[in-house]
Write a protein that holds these residues in place. Structure first.
Motif, mmCIF file in Angstrom:
data_model
loop_
_atom_site.group_PDB
_atom_site.id
_atom_site.type_symbol
_atom_site.label_atom_id
_atom_site.label_comp_id
_atom_site.label_asym_id
_atom_site.label_seq_id
_atom_site.Cartn_x
_atom_site.Cartn_y
_atom_site.Cartn_z
ATOM 1 N N SER A 201 0.817 -1.213 0.000
ATOM 2 C CA SER A 201 0.000 0.000 0.000
ATOM 3 C C SER A 201 0.851 1.263 0.000
ATOM 4 C CB SER A 201 -0.935 0.013 1.206
ATOM 5 O OG SER A 201 -1.775 -1.102 1.135
ATOM 6 N N LYS A 248 -4.694 1.491 6.141
ATOM 7 C CA LYS A 248 -5.178 0.309 6.868
ATOM 8 C C LYS A 248 -4.752 -0.959 6.157
ATOM 9 C CE LYS A 248 -8.940 1.828 9.608
ATOM 10 N NZ LYS A 248 -9.374 3.112 9.042
ATOM 11 N N ASN A 250 -5.316 -4.657 4.777
ATOM 12 C CA ASN A 250 -6.518 -5.300 4.255
ATOM 13 C C ASN A 250 -7.014 -6.377 5.206
ATOM 14 O OD1 ASN A 250 -5.969 -3.789 2.066
ATOM 15 N ND2 ASN A 250 -6.243 -5.437 0.603
ATOM 16 N N ASP A 275 -3.756 -6.096 -3.958
ATOM 17 C CA ASP A 275 -3.588 -6.101 -2.505
ATOM 18 C C ASP A 275 -4.708 -6.932 -1.902
ATOM 19 O OD1 ASP A 275 -2.689 -5.584 -0.013
ATOM 20 O OD2 ASP A 275 -2.805 -3.396 -0.146
HETATM 21 MG MG MG Z 1 -2.294 -2.966 1.798
#
Ligand code: MG
Ligand code: GDP
Length: 559
Positions: A201, A248, A250, A275
């Protein structure tokens, strides 16, 4: 750094190849006469110039460069000899050369602007084979004529025979070396793959910023989540970061796919992230993929699968007729086929009074089955791009949520298949734990690299790969190391040496003989201290920001 122990080998191969081609030219010089058969002149000069102009395109891409230089060295010398001997100067020779120039030039142009160097490599390899075979035939033809005419071998004939053998041998040998060196990859599609928690991310955000700033980029995202949907959007993650929060992680059932696309000068470039919070499927087997697709077809296109099955199982023509009557022209079939064009069968079955012969019915059955097949095959295409996946989700909400594991497997598989460059992420936390007493980090890495080497094996060597170690700041203090310094490179070498203790990583190193594989260490730590302190230091430290370190290497690799 490029993982590869074959640079010297490659240089030696190219030199040997060029030497062989010079030997070949030296002996074959006599044969390239200006009064050779016109067809041979036309075709050979076409091939030679096409290879030269194709090679110019190959030189522009770093993964194809060696092959391009090799081709240029060999075929420019060949052109010189052909020109000197007048072979190229006949009218057919000139025609051939100009045609080849147009063809090779177009291929180079196309490959560059579409980032498709794989095509260029395939054509060049093929043309090298044509060149070799045609030249062999031509030489054989001339030599046979000669040797047939003489009744007894004199000393000079033996010498000639010997020379011919060397000539043929060197031609075959350098063609073989050329074919082995010419490589090209489809470079426009990059896929980033890594287990949950490996830093995808944050890396996505770092690369997104670059994409927007330098590659006239745009984003496309697909997010499937019960409660996290908004949070997983790029914009939300950026806002969160501005507010001092980290993206955040996952949840197990969350799936987010991001595609960034843009242009690097004139070349199209794109990068995809998947992701996913759940377990990573690690067996990317073709059989398993086929079965999954079959299963998904039954799920998403159950009516179409059903109709196909009953049509195929219908024994008699009247049974088929009955089925076709029930479906054709009804909303049921329209729904099944969607926007596929079914006008042909409709014509036949649109009017109930139309008399239909047995032939008509069989023909209609065949064309309906082929329409259904088209529809069913469309699923794979849909899984290949984000809009298609969004489509599937919009129309089949319930099925989608239930089979998300299978869908992810199929999507990731398709990505591996279609991407030209694949980036594997390695969680820097494993490196931190590498020398732990319980061997935790090492064991994870053994498994991870076994997974990655499997993937490289399965998806072939017409791609390039990068192994990217994230969170480097966790095992090295980066605050004083500039990203392009020698110290930074030394860290990469250190990690490489460490990984070489892992057998499954060694396997990857061996693969790098045939496939370009790179290793990078990066960091995007949002909380890392900035390198250059200025008056605003306090402000900067308060707010979380992304401080990319060597992320530029990923860009260099990708675009
Ligand atoms: Mg992620
Ligand atoms: N120190 C440090 N932490 C990082 C870095 N990149 C990611 N992380 C942390 O690693 C965790 C997982 O990162 P995330 O990007 O959510 O991984 P994902 O699950 O692969 O998307 C988060 O807590 C991040 O803050 C990095 O470069 N340095």
């Amino acid at each position: 750094m490029k993982i590869s122990n074959n640079l010297v080998l490659e240089v030696v191969l190219v030199l040997v190849g060029v030497l062989l081609s010079i030997i070949f030219l030296d002996i074959s010089e006599l044969y390239w006469k200006s009064d050779s058969h016109w067809l041979i002149q036309l075709i050979l000069s076409f091939i030679v110039s096409s290879l030269i102009f194709g090679a110019i395109g190959m030189v522009l891409e770093r993964n194809s460069r060696t092959g391009g230089i090799f081709l240029l060295a060999v075929f420019l010398s060949i052109t010189y000899v052909l020109y000197e001997r007048g072979f190229l100067l006949s009218i057919y020779g000139i025609y051939g050369f100009i045609l080849g120039m147009l063809e090779g030039g177009y291929l180079s142009f196309y490959s560059y602007f579409n980032n498709r160097f794989d095509n260029l490599a395939i054509y060049s390899r093929r043309f090298v084979t044509y060149f070799c075979v045609l030249t062999l035939l031509y030489l054989a033809f001339i030599n046979l004529e000669y040797f047939q005419e003489i009744s007894q071998f004199s000393a000079s004939d033996t010498d000639k025979l010997f020379k011919t053998i060397i000539m043929v041998g060197s031609l075959v040998a350098f063609s073989f070396l050329l074919r082995a060196t010419i490589r090209g990859i489809r470079a426009y599609d990059v896929f980033i793959y890594g287990p949950s928690g490996s830093g995808k991310s944050l890396l996505l955000l770092a690369i997104y910023k670059q994409f927007i700033s330098f590659y006239s980029g745009k984003r496309n995202e697909f997010i499937l989540s019960e409660g996290n949907k908004e949070d997983l959007k790029i914009e939300s993650m950026l806002i969160a970061l501005e507010n001092g929060e980290l993206p955040k992680s996952n949840l197990r059932t969350d799936l987010a796919m991001y595609k960034l696309s843009g242009k690097n000068r004139l070349k199209p470039v794109g990068i995809t992230f998947v992701d996913y919070g759940g377990e990573h499927t690690d067996n990317f087997d073709k059989v398993r993929y086929k079965e999954t697709i079959e299963g998904l077809r039954k799920l998403f296109y159950s009516d179409a699968s059903y109709l196909k099955k009953i049509l195929e199982n219908a024994g008699t023509t009247s049974e088929v007729d009955e089925i076709l009557r029930q479906y054709v022209g009804t909303p049921k079939l329209n729904k099944i086929l969607g926007d596929t064009d079914a006008s042909e069968i409709k014509k036949m079955y649109g009017n109930d009074n139309t008399r239909r012969t047995e032939k008509d019915i069989t023909k209609s059955k065949k064309s309906l089955i082929s329409l259904l097949n088209k529809k069913l095959d469309g699923l794979e295409k849909k899984l290949g791009d984000l809009d298609g996946i969004q489509d599937l989700q919009d129309y089949h909400q319930n099925e989608f949520a239930e089979y998300v594991d299978k869908i992810i497997f199929a999507c990731v598989y398709k990505r591996f298949e279609s991407a030209g460059k694949i980036i594997f992420l390695v969680d820097g936390d494993y490196v931190v734990d590498f020398h732990n007493e319980n061997n935790n980090g090492k064991n994870h890495l053994i498994k991870l690299f076994s997974n990655y080497s499997d993937i490289i094996n399965k998806f072939g060597n017409e791609k390039s790969y990068a192994i990217v170690v994230t969170k480097t700041d966790k095992f090295e203090n980066l605050s004083n190391i500039l990203e392009n310094s020698t110290e930074a490179k030394a860290i990469e070498h250190k990690v490489y040496d460490m990984f070489c203790e892992i057998p499954t990583f060694k396997e990857i190193v061996h693969m790098s003989n045939r496939t370009p594989i790179y290793l990078y260490t990066v960091s995007v730590d949002a909380t890392m201290e900035p390198h250059i302190k200025d008056e605003d230091t306090e402000m900067q430290q308060k707010s979380l920001k992304i401080y990319p370190w060597r992320v530029g290497e990923i860009e260099k690799f990708s675009f």
